[in-house]
Design an enzyme around this catalytic site. Sequence first.
Site, PDB file in Angstrom:
ATOM      1  N   THR A  14       7.772   7.091   9.892  1.00 27.32           N
ATOM      2  CA  THR A  14       6.447   6.472   9.883  1.00 27.32           C
ATOM      3  C   THR A  14       6.606   4.960   9.924  1.00 27.32           C
ATOM      4  O   THR A  14       7.714   4.444  10.018  1.00 27.32           O
ATOM      5  CB  THR A  14       5.663   6.870   8.618  1.00 27.32           C
ATOM      6  N   CYS A  15       5.493   4.260   9.796  1.00 26.30           N
ATOM      7  CA  CYS A  15       5.552   2.791   9.783  1.00 26.30           C
ATOM      8  C   CYS A  15       6.388   2.272   8.617  1.00 26.30           C
ATOM      9  O   CYS A  15       7.026   1.232   8.723  1.00 26.30           O
ATOM     10  CB  CYS A  15       4.143   2.211   9.682  1.00 26.30           C
ATOM     11  N   ASN A  16       6.350   2.993   7.503  1.00 27.35           N
ATOM     12  CA  ASN A  16       6.967   2.483   6.283  1.00 27.35           C
ATOM     13  C   ASN A  16       8.271   3.158   5.900  1.00 27.35           C
ATOM     14  O   ASN A  16       8.922   2.731   4.954  1.00 27.35           O
ATOM     15  CB  ASN A  16       5.995   2.604   5.108  1.00 27.35           C
ATOM     16  N   ARG A  17       8.672   4.210   6.602  1.00 28.50           N
ATOM     17  CA  ARG A  17       9.894   4.909   6.200  1.00 28.50           C
ATOM     18  C   ARG A  17      10.487   5.713   7.353  1.00 28.50           C
ATOM     19  O   ARG A  17       9.769   6.181   8.244  1.00 28.50           O
ATOM     20  CB  ARG A  17       9.616   5.841   5.021  1.00 28.50           C
ATOM     21  N   SER A  53       3.969   5.375  -1.498  1.00 33.10           N
ATOM     22  CA  SER A  53       3.369   4.675  -0.359  1.00 33.10           C
ATOM     23  C   SER A  53       3.044   3.226  -0.700  1.00 33.10           C
ATOM     24  O   SER A  53       2.839   2.878  -1.870  1.00 33.10           O
ATOM     25  CB  SER A  53       2.083   5.384   0.077  1.00 33.10           C
ATOM     26  N   GLU A  89      -2.542   7.059  -0.823  1.00 36.84           N
ATOM     27  CA  GLU A  89      -3.072   7.280   0.533  1.00 36.84           C
ATOM     28  C   GLU A  89      -2.706   8.683   1.010  1.00 36.84           C
ATOM     29  O   GLU A  89      -1.678   9.245   0.637  1.00 36.84           O
ATOM     30  CB  GLU A  89      -2.552   6.208   1.489  1.00 36.84           C
ATOM     31  N   GLN A 118      -2.610   9.720   4.372  1.00 36.10           N
ATOM     32  CA  GLN A 118      -2.038   9.814   5.722  1.00 36.10           C
ATOM     33  C   GLN A 118      -0.611  10.342   5.697  1.00 36.10           C
ATOM     34  O   GLN A 118      -0.206  11.111   6.575  1.00 36.10           O
ATOM     35  CB  GLN A 118      -2.080   8.451   6.404  1.00 36.10           C
ATOM     36  N   GLU A 160      -4.992   7.035  14.552  1.00 34.15           N
ATOM     37  CA  GLU A 160      -5.662   7.153  13.254  1.00 34.15           C
ATOM     38  C   GLU A 160      -5.784   5.805  12.550  1.00 34.15           C
ATOM     39  O   GLU A 160      -6.825   5.488  11.972  1.00 34.15           O
ATOM     40  CB  GLU A 160      -4.892   8.143  12.372  1.00 34.15           C
ATOM     41  N   MET A 161      -4.724   4.994  12.585  1.00 34.14           N
ATOM     42  CA  MET A 161      -4.770   3.709  11.897  1.00 34.14           C
ATOM     43  C   MET A 161      -5.788   2.769  12.541  1.00 34.14           C
ATOM     44  O   MET A 161      -6.539   2.076  11.841  1.00 34.14           O
ATOM     45  CB  MET A 161      -3.380   3.062  11.894  1.00 34.14           C
TER      46      MET A 161
END
Length: 432
Positions: A55-58, A114, A119, A121, A197-198
């Site tokens: 994902t964007c963060n991991r 997160s 969140e 998502q 979605e974002m």
Amino acid sequence: MQLLTIGINHHTAPVALRERVAFPLEQIKPALVTFKNVFLGPHAPNAPEAAILSTCNRTELYCATDDRAAREGAIRWLSEYHRISVDELAPHVYALPQSEAVRHAFRVASGLDSMVLGETQILGQMKDAVRTATEAGALGTYLNQLFQRTFAVAKEVRGTTEIGAQSVSMAAAAVRLAQRIFETVSDQRVLFIGAGEMIELCATHFAAQSPRELVIANRTAERGQRLAERFNGRAMPLSDLPTRMHEFDIIVSCTASTLPIIGLGAVERAVKARRHRPIFMVDLAVPRDIEPEVGKLKDVFLYTVDDLGAIVREGNASRQAAVAQAETIIETRVQNFMQWLDTRSVVPVIRHMHTQADALRRAEVEKAQKLLARGDDPAAVLEALSQALTNKLIHGPTSALNRVNGADRDSLIDLMRGFYQHAPRSNDQSGH
């Protein structure tokens, strides 16, 4: 089988490294096949299992394997796959074995790990990762059970705590930052690049501020048009971006592109055409959509997902009671899962016992069939069959009792008594 999670996230690595380790969706299936076969061994006693969450963060690799060197192999594979040296990557990587891997999965799905606390998502993203791993044939008993428990725990945490209440989303944080740059968002023209979605969440938050104009630019025109109509906005072709960028005061981008779609030169030209009126830009993509050098321009305010994290954390602090409650639930469920995992450790032994016993049975039955075919008395053949099976089945336990001494022998005796205390009695002993 041992559980292992290898990964990097927004806690351990900056976006500049995370974007280099991210997996585009279309690469995950072939990557899983390579990961399993090359580094976890296709001919292991138990087939290795794997799933990739990106994902964007991991970026995380969830594994179940018999390979004791899986940790080093996984880190090496990740570095080689993305052409990053191990020395550069390793300091940012976490390796979580067994219960730590279970606890981490539960916390991630529940929104506790997160950037935006609570969140939802991430839960959908994890389900997508499981679906992809299933389609790739990379899941088995262990990871299937882990993820099913993970989804159940996430549902319990979200249903019994206030972990997601009043959370400050990335979209809301983007609006707050824009309000620091501009006196009012309602006077600004806003451009959204992408239609996922974002972007949908961001458009919802910005639309609530009634901007002067709201435009969606997307590679797929039809999808962009549908999203624009929802917010009474307009759609424009993504190809028009270089010539029309100067029209917009606020630009929010989040696409799945593996390369930047907004370069330094294009933004320089836009700033010049705007006569140096400021542009507020938010890049929520990983890998990034906007070249980082853009942030050095005097009249450009560029923010990434990491920059928005500080604002998000301000909202997280007020929900620590819910966090404590969620952690308690998770800890209990981790212990439950580890108990299940412990029971799985005896399965190979039980399977071996069944195989050995069945081999003995078949051998004696074959011998008895030959005797019967020769014309021997059936009663005598059955008696010999039962005696042979009895002797062979108790040979192992008897030998074990004779080999041990002291406390070990006492423990083994108690164990054997437990094995045979419920043995059926013959008719003459039962009194019938």
